[in-house]
Write an enzyme that holds these catalytic residues in place. Structure first.
Site: not given
Ligand code: GLA
Length: 656
Positions: A463, A533
């Protein structure tokens, strides 16, 4: 095939031809990019220059046909009579002229760490020179697309300041529309179409990443092009940093299009003998509309970009802990979830954020790799063993490029964070690490690889949750700070390259707060990317539709998730799954209290996905309805012999 005859160059495969020639003054004249043609057709495509009068500037005062402004060009500079946007800026005028060419079997490997397309191909290398500067233009022809890039070498004694060097530039005869994909966090890939006229159209990112705001993939197309008919050119860049593309129509009726690293806040100082290589740009063209162009691009990406090991392999159906638990878990809860996920038919259990350091929310702990023993008393090895014993593979979330000010890493090495003389600006409460520093890259590779080894991970969710700022590097002197953003991205790629060399078969799922880096650079190392997301199925139809224009569905992670797929509402659970049947499948919701009916529904869905997975990952993909146009998204996958079809029709709203 790549051929040269009488200073005319033709790159031709079954689907397209690219034709250009060397002009009288050593300039490169673009002739044709479109349906297959022969090298002898050259005159049919030659530019008929105008009178070259009025305010025009001529290369040769005695030759009224020597005005560069009148020609369709393959490359240009400044100060020689071409007053359109230049792909190259070094602070003084330029006058690169053709010298010679080479044809290579395969790619011409790049010396920097940027990702590059690979596989069966041929490369044409064109050398152009002026006093003190050499440019090599590379054209690599694959089955369904070609790539272009430029290598610039300072052959003089004095340093050269490179302010702008695009990966390609070309003048296509005719007027077009440009479709690109804009948005923001949770609203990625919104389709946007404009007419390209005399006012320049620009698609660019300034966030330090390819960004959720403006994807680097875009199309030029005939005004009336449809899914199945009309000419559509597809362009993209194999790069995950600030990108720039522009298109503009000239008075001569030529559309100049170019793409490369964003020249804004960019400069590269080339000492004598030094070289700069641009990222590789990808292009293809089809007369069979958007659908035809997408098919060619999908084949190219599947065959020449994504990691070889995963190209033709089924993907494990995964269960991800994030939307089900967020930071609130312990070993007991995770093992319970793993039991349920296994019962449903999932094959991979992914523990998302919250397993390391002091990380009970998103305000601390990034940069630390010590496992949180309060939540996981048997350590990561213990958890992993217990999960694998259930017959599941195990994967973990990492955010290696960032650091929380409240972390042991920051306390020990505050100078490793990207900060400058101004007060810090945080994003999601975190700073970024300065990846231009070799010791920072070593720290990340050592720690991520240690955990992969210890926990026997087969999957990594990588990420990156904030934009780049300040654009600064602690290792560069003040006068070279404009190199920071590009060097930072090269640092990111070095991390991927080293980890990929250590674990070539590990699955990497890329994520950047969702679709902040949904690009070909990341796809080079990622089996799949989390495209947003936003997991509401209705929103997702738009994001997924937009993603499929330029990227194959095999790269697009599709999860049945909490938002909008409410587990005990059969209609919602079913809708969430129908929407997710567009790419590699995962589940991301709290399944602990699931009723027998909900569990049976999800098991049935996984069986259904398995029955169609070969089509979803490797079939040909055809869009039928555009949600941006009608609120409905429909498409089908077809097997190579067209004997099997999987058709999906999604109606987002009641439509009486
Ligand atoms: C980001 C990602 C999510 C998740 C969160 C965890 O927002 O896009 O899918 O992994 O971080 O903190």
């Amino acid at each position: 095939m790549v051929i040269c005859k009488d200073n005319v160059f033709l790159l031709k495969n079954d689907t397209l031809s690219y034709l250009f020639r060397v002009g009288k003054y050593g300039e490169l004249q673009h002739l044709h990019f479109g349906a297959p043609v022969d090298i002898d057709d050259v005159e049919a495509f030659a530019c008929r220059p105008g009178l070259g009068w009025g305010s025009s500037v001529l290369l040769n005062d005695a030759d009224s046909a020597s005005c560069l402004d009148d020609y369709a060009l393959e490359w240009s500079g400044s100060g020689r009579g071409d007053y359109r946007e230049s792909p190259l800026e070094i602070g003084t005028s330029t006058d690169l002229r053709y010298v010679n060419y080479r044809i290579l079997n395969g790619i011409a490997p790049m010396a920097n760490s940027l990702p590059q397309a690979r596989g069966e191909c041929q490369t044409l290398e064109i050398t152009m020179e002026q006093a003190g500067l050499r440019a090599k233009l590379y054209y690599t022809l694959f089955e369904t697309a070609l790539t272009r890039r430029v290598m610039l070498e300072n052959t003089g004694d004095a340093p050269v300041s490179l302010h702008k060097c695009m990966s390609f530039s070309m003048d296509i005869p005719g007027q077009f529309h440009l479709t690109s994909f804009h948005g923001g966090w949770s609203a990625e890939m919104r389709k946007n179409t404009v007419t390209v006229g005399g006012a320049k159209v620009v698609v660019e990112s300034l966030t330090g990443a390819s960004s959720n705001r403006h994807n680097p993939g875009f199309m030029l197309h005939e005004a009336d092009a449809t899914e199945n008919a009309g000419r559509v050119y597809g362009f993209n860049l194999i790069y995950s940093g600030n990108h720039y593309a522009s298109a503009q129509l000239s008075m001569q009726g030529l559309t100049r299009v170019m793409q490369g690293v964003n020249p804004s806040n960019f400069c590269r100082n080339l000492a004598a003998g030094e070289v700069f290589e641009t990222p590789e740009a990808v292009m293809t063209v089809s007369d069979a509309g958007f659908g035809g162009m997408s098919l060619l691009m999908h084949r190219f990406v599947n065959k020449h970009i994504v990691p070889a090991y995963w190209r033709n392999r089924p993907r494990p159906v995964l269960y991800n802990s994030w939307e089900g638990c967020m930071f609130n878990f312990n070993q007991h809860r995770l093992l319970d979830l793993a039991d349920r996920a296994k019962d449903l038919g999932c094959e991979l259990f992914v523990l998302d954020d919250g397993w390391f350091g002091k990380r009970d929310d998103d305000k601390s702990g990034l940069g630390d790799y010590n496992v949180n023993l309060k939540k996981l008393p048997n350590g990561m090895e213990g958890l992993s063993k217990a999960i694998c014993k259930k017959g599941l593979q195990f994967g973990l979330w990492f955010e290696p490029e960032a650091v929380s000010p409240d972390s042991d890493l920051y306390r020990a090495h505050p100078d490793w964070a990207l900060t400058d003389a101004h007060p810090d600006v945080l994003g999601r409460h975190q700073l970024l690490l300065d990846l231009t520093k070799p010791e920072v890259r070593d720290y990340i590779v050592e720690n991520v690889s240690r955990i992969i080894d210890e926990a026997g991970l087969t999957y990594v969710k990588w990420d990156m949750n904030r934009h780049l700022s300040p654009v600064y590097s602690n290792v560069l002197p003040p006068e070279r700070q404009k190199e920071a953003s590009f060097r930072h991205m090269c640092g990111v790629y070095e991390l991927f390259r080293r980890l990929h060399a250590l674990f070539p078969n590990a699955m990497i799922e890329n994520c950047s707060g969702g679709g902040g880096r949904y690009d070909l650079g990341m796809m080079k190392y990622s089996t799949q990317i989390w495209c947003s997301d936003n997991t509401d199925p209705v929103s997702r139809t738009y994001i997924q539709y937009g993603s499929t224009l330029g990227y194959p569905t095999a790269t697009m992670s599709c999860h049945v998730a909490n938002h909008g797929s409410s587990i005990e509402d059969p209609r919602k659970l079913n809708y969430g799954f129908r929407v997710a049947l567009n790419g590699p499948l995962g589940y991301e919701l709290n399944i602990l209290g699931a009723s027998d009916t909900a569990k049976a529904t999800m098991s049935g869905q996984i069986e259904e996905y398995r029955a169609y997975e070969h089509l979803i990952l490797r079939g040909d993909f055809y869009r039928l309805l555009d949600p941006f146009a009608c609120g409905r998204y429909a498409y089908y996958f077809a097997s190579a012999d067209s004997r099997e079809l999987l058709v999906t029709y999604l109606q987002n709203y009641a439509d009486p």
